[in-house]
Design a protein around this motif. Sequence first.
Motif, PDB file in Angstrom:
ATOM      1  N   ALA B 263       0.850  -1.190   0.000  1.00 50.80           N
ATOM      2  CA  ALA B 263       0.000   0.000   0.000  1.00 50.80           C
ATOM      3  C   ALA B 263       0.890   1.246   0.000  1.00 50.80           C
ATOM      4  N   ILE B 264       0.330   2.371  -0.497  1.00 45.77           N
ATOM      5  CA  ILE B 264       1.080   3.637  -0.582  1.00 45.77           C
ATOM      6  C   ILE B 264       1.761   3.957   0.741  1.00 45.77           C
ATOM      7  N   GLN B 265       1.008   3.739   1.839  1.00 47.26           N
ATOM      8  CA  GLN B 265       1.525   4.120   3.157  1.00 47.26           C
ATOM      9  C   GLN B 265       2.708   3.254   3.586  1.00 47.26           C
ATOM     10  N   HIS B 266       2.742   1.999   3.124  1.00 48.42           N
ATOM     11  CA  HIS B 266       3.885   1.152   3.452  1.00 48.42           C
ATOM     12  C   HIS B 266       5.096   1.529   2.592  1.00 48.42           C
ATOM     13  N   LEU B 267       4.837   1.727   1.302  1.00 54.71           N
ATOM     14  CA  LEU B 267       5.921   2.084   0.380  1.00 54.71           C
ATOM     15  C   LEU B 267       6.630   3.370   0.841  1.00 54.71           C
ATOM     16  N   ALA B 268       5.862   4.297   1.447  1.00 56.03           N
ATOM     17  CA  ALA B 268       6.442   5.560   1.918  1.00 56.03           C
ATOM     18  C   ALA B 268       7.555   5.313   2.920  1.00 56.03           C
ATOM     19  N   GLY B 269       7.503   4.177   3.584  1.00 57.10           N
ATOM     20  CA  GLY B 269       8.492   3.912   4.620  1.00 57.10           C
ATOM     21  C   GLY B 269       9.703   3.130   4.165  1.00 57.10           C
ATOM     22  N   MET B 270       9.679   2.566   2.942  1.00 56.12           N
ATOM     23  CA  MET B 270      10.781   1.680   2.564  1.00 56.12           C
ATOM     24  C   MET B 270      11.253   1.805   1.123  1.00 56.12           C
ATOM     25  N   LYS B 271      10.640   2.706   0.340  1.00 62.55           N
ATOM     26  CA  LYS B 271      10.992   2.673  -1.077  1.00 62.55           C
ATOM     27  C   LYS B 271      12.352   3.271  -1.414  1.00 62.55           C
ATOM     28  N   ASP B 272      13.055   3.791  -0.415  1.00 56.32           N
ATOM     29  CA  ASP B 272      14.425   4.231  -0.662  1.00 56.32           C
ATOM     30  C   ASP B 272      15.452   3.163  -0.327  1.00 56.32           C
ATOM     31  N   SER B 273      14.988   1.942  -0.028  1.00 58.33           N
ATOM     32  CA  SER B 273      15.914   0.833   0.209  1.00 58.33           C
ATOM     33  C   SER B 273      16.703   0.574  -1.067  1.00 58.33           C
ATOM     34  N   LYS B 274      17.957   0.101  -0.908  1.00 59.86           N
ATOM     35  CA  LYS B 274      18.791  -0.102  -2.096  1.00 59.86           C
ATOM     36  C   LYS B 274      18.237  -1.242  -2.947  1.00 59.86           C
ATOM     37  N   VAL B 275      18.045  -2.393  -2.335  1.00 60.07           N
ATOM     38  CA  VAL B 275      17.483  -3.530  -3.064  1.00 60.07           C
ATOM     39  C   VAL B 275      16.223  -4.000  -2.342  1.00 60.07           C
ATOM     40  N   ILE B 276      15.146  -4.123  -3.111  1.00 61.46           N
ATOM     41  CA  ILE B 276      13.889  -4.587  -2.512  1.00 61.46           C
ATOM     42  C   ILE B 276      13.524  -5.939  -3.112  1.00 61.46           C
ATOM     43  N   VAL B 277      13.243  -6.901  -2.238  1.00 60.43           N
ATOM     44  CA  VAL B 277      12.787  -8.221  -2.660  1.00 60.43           C
ATOM     45  C   VAL B 277      11.362  -8.402  -2.173  1.00 60.43           C
ATOM     46  N   ALA B 278      10.482  -8.865  -3.060  1.00 63.91           N
ATOM     47  CA  ALA B 278       9.101  -9.107  -2.654  1.00 63.91           C
ATOM     48  C   ALA B 278       8.733 -10.563  -2.901  1.00 63.91           C
ATOM     49  N   ILE B 279       8.153 -11.166  -1.892  1.00 56.78           N
ATOM     50  CA  ILE B 279       7.619 -12.519  -2.047  1.00 56.78           C
ATOM     51  C   ILE B 279       6.134 -12.442  -1.763  1.00 56.78           C
ATOM     52  N   ASN B 280       5.333 -12.707  -2.800  1.00 55.10           N
ATOM     53  CA  ASN B 280       3.891 -12.569  -2.661  1.00 55.10           C
ATOM     54  C   ASN B 280       3.228 -13.493  -3.670  1.00 55.10           C
ATOM     55  N   LYS B 281       2.082 -14.061  -3.292  1.00 46.77           N
ATOM     56  CA  LYS B 281       1.445 -14.981  -4.240  1.00 46.77           C
ATOM     57  C   LYS B 281       0.596 -14.252  -5.268  1.00 46.77           C
ATOM     58  N   ASP B 282       0.314 -12.960  -5.009  1.00 45.92           N
ATOM     59  CA  ASP B 282      -0.500 -12.187  -5.945  1.00 45.92           C
ATOM     60  C   ASP B 282       0.391 -11.414  -6.916  1.00 45.92           C
ATOM     61  N   PRO B 283       0.421 -11.836  -8.189  1.00 48.06           N
ATOM     62  CA  PRO B 283       1.306 -11.170  -9.153  1.00 48.06           C
ATOM     63  C   PRO B 283       0.926  -9.708  -9.391  1.00 48.06           C
ATOM     64  N   GLU B 284      -0.302  -9.329  -9.025  1.00 50.79           N
ATOM     65  CA  GLU B 284      -0.767  -7.956  -9.230  1.00 50.79           C
ATOM     66  C   GLU B 284      -0.438  -7.041  -8.036  1.00 50.79           C
ATOM     67  N   ALA B 285       0.144  -7.592  -6.983  1.00 53.03           N
ATOM     68  CA  ALA B 285       0.397  -6.788  -5.780  1.00 53.03           C
ATOM     69  C   ALA B 285       1.280  -5.593  -6.119  1.00 53.03           C
ATOM     70  N   PRO B 286       0.911  -4.385  -5.634  1.00 49.71           N
ATOM     71  CA  PRO B 286       1.687  -3.177  -5.959  1.00 49.71           C
ATOM     72  C   PRO B 286       3.151  -3.234  -5.513  1.00 49.71           C
ATOM     73  N   ILE B 287       3.462  -4.086  -4.550  1.00 47.65           N
ATOM     74  CA  ILE B 287       4.840  -4.193  -4.072  1.00 47.65           C
ATOM     75  C   ILE B 287       5.782  -4.578  -5.223  1.00 47.65           C
ATOM     76  N   PHE B 288       5.269  -5.318  -6.208  1.00 45.36           N
ATOM     77  CA  PHE B 288       6.123  -5.720  -7.335  1.00 45.36           C
ATOM     78  C   PHE B 288       6.506  -4.520  -8.212  1.00 45.36           C
ATOM     79  N   GLY B 289       5.745  -3.414  -8.069  1.00 46.53           N
ATOM     80  CA  GLY B 289       6.073  -2.193  -8.815  1.00 46.53           C
ATOM     81  C   GLY B 289       7.357  -1.533  -8.339  1.00 46.53           C
ATOM     82  N   VAL B 290       7.771  -1.808  -7.104  1.00 47.17           N
ATOM     83  CA  VAL B 290       9.004  -1.200  -6.593  1.00 47.17           C
ATOM     84  C   VAL B 290      10.097  -2.231  -6.334  1.00 47.17           C
ATOM     85  N   ALA B 291       9.758  -3.526  -6.448  1.00 46.00           N
ATOM     86  CA  ALA B 291      10.723  -4.577  -6.105  1.00 46.00           C
ATOM     87  C   ALA B 291      11.775  -4.740  -7.196  1.00 46.00           C
ATOM     88  N   ASP B 292      13.023  -4.911  -6.793  1.00 44.08           N
ATOM     89  CA  ASP B 292      14.085  -5.215  -7.748  1.00 44.08           C
ATOM     90  C   ASP B 292      14.002  -6.676  -8.166  1.00 44.08           C
TER      91      ASP B 292
END
Lengths: 249, 311
Positions: B263-292
């Motif tokens: 969610a927008i509010q979560h991304l606000a807290g971590m999107k400046d991380s150098k490398v982001i890994v996301a593990i999620n079963k939903d391929p549409e999850a917005p987290i994949f938009g910022v994950a390396d």
Amino acid sequence: MKILVAVKRVVDYNVKVRVKSDNSGVDIANVKMSMNPFDEIAVEEAVRLKEAGIATEVVVVTAGVTQCQETLRTALAIGADRAILVEADTELQPLAVAKILKALSEKEQAQIIILGKQAIDDDSNQTGQMLAGLLDIPQATFASKVVIADGKATVTREVDGGLETIALSLPAVITTDLRLNEPRYVTLPNIMKAKKKTIDIVKPEDLGIDIAPRLKTLKVEEPPKRSAGVMVADVTALVEKLKNEAKVI
Amino acid sequence: MAALVISEHDNQSLKAATFNAVAAALQCSPEVDVLVAGNSADVVATAASQIAGVRKVIQIDALNLADQLAEPLAAQILSLAGNYSYLLAPATASGKNVMPRVAAKLDVAQLSDITKVVSADTFERPIYAGNAIATVQSSDAVKVITVRTTGFDPVAATGGSAVIEKVAATDSAGKSAFVGRELTKSDRPELTAAKIIVSGGRGLGSGEKYQELVVPLADKLGAALGASRAAVDAGYVPNDYQVGQTGKIVAPQLYVAVGISGAIQHLAGMKDSKVIVAINKDPEAPIFGVADYGLVADLFTAVPELTKALS
């Protein structure tokens, strides 16, 4: 005792805002507006204190454009008794709002003033603290539990590393954190009832306050974009990428 | 045109966020002093005097400063404010609590959570949950600033040799009193300072699963533990684990998001991380938009597999 609650009309928290192409700000034309989520929690807490017989009246206030009346109506539907709108078309920064609230809380003789901890548009997290400073009364920020008894407020605060509890003499300013309560849904009968409650409209000039902005926004930009990532097929591929490509483990 | 940094400490040790605030202060002014206001905080003052680039440490000891309550702390800062053009504190719970009170008393605007010093009076700060960056200019005589720690590389904790000046506390009889504290015990790296963070969300389903899946993975990586608001609200973990607009802002080398939609509010807290890994079963999850690196998989099998692969 009387409780004053400050609310703000902001872009709805689910909206992903866009920066204007001329970099003058974010585009909020035709965007859904709502009450700032932390302020809903503030109104809820005040109404609960009234329901518990601790508060006698809950007055909700806001400052801003005419449309802020909708936000006040929402607060009245939650259970606030009456509302005040300080109408101003200019940009209002936290210091100006704190001065407005100071004038109103002195006029209303409020014992407790509740605000949200921050507004989700400017993310400042200042107004409550500034108000407490201007009134020279104690403050309890980031509250997750409030107990009012014996002319004193005992407040549990969310701090880095855990929780801390402080006791304040009244009058005092409290700012709400997310976990203070779960705001109720407003029901249709309460929305109808809220229409009959009064909203007083005043101008900042009537309060004798200088609301000129102190900070000048030179430009507003999009944050740097992250380069597109890759999808990996399985855990083995992920570990391999992290070790050899990103070199972070 | 000197700058005063309000140090963050618990009377025993200096908190790391102070080093980031000093870094920001040095970009404002070459003359940077550090205030250590506390109760018998000699160890902290000594540590502060060793920070690289610091000119002077001002130590104020008083009983009512022990718990860093806003009212007495603000009074001490105000007693010194006349000598400074910049007052800075890290944007931590404590800095956010006290600085606006100081600003209001000085009748100046505050600059919250700055991420960049553009010039002597101009700063960058994120707004709208980090979805926009505003460049703001202050015309106030004193700039009261809180510093987003992830926006500035910390200065070295050693190499300095500042003098420690003990100053008597100004009277500040409080209308507030400290009652108690309940801190989450943890041997792990502090969330805001960790190089690696493993964070869990609603997808885990329960606190037991958080302990069973996220904790061992964090152990393997020597990582700090984080969580989304959903996981905190559901009671899986304590609320000081929360990463996001309303929780902690982090920027580690590696951020692993497990069962977090993004969610927008979560991304606000971590999107400046150098490398982001996301593990999620939903391929549409917005987290994949910022994950390396994204892995679409059931976390209940993928996370134990990952923990095992790292052994």
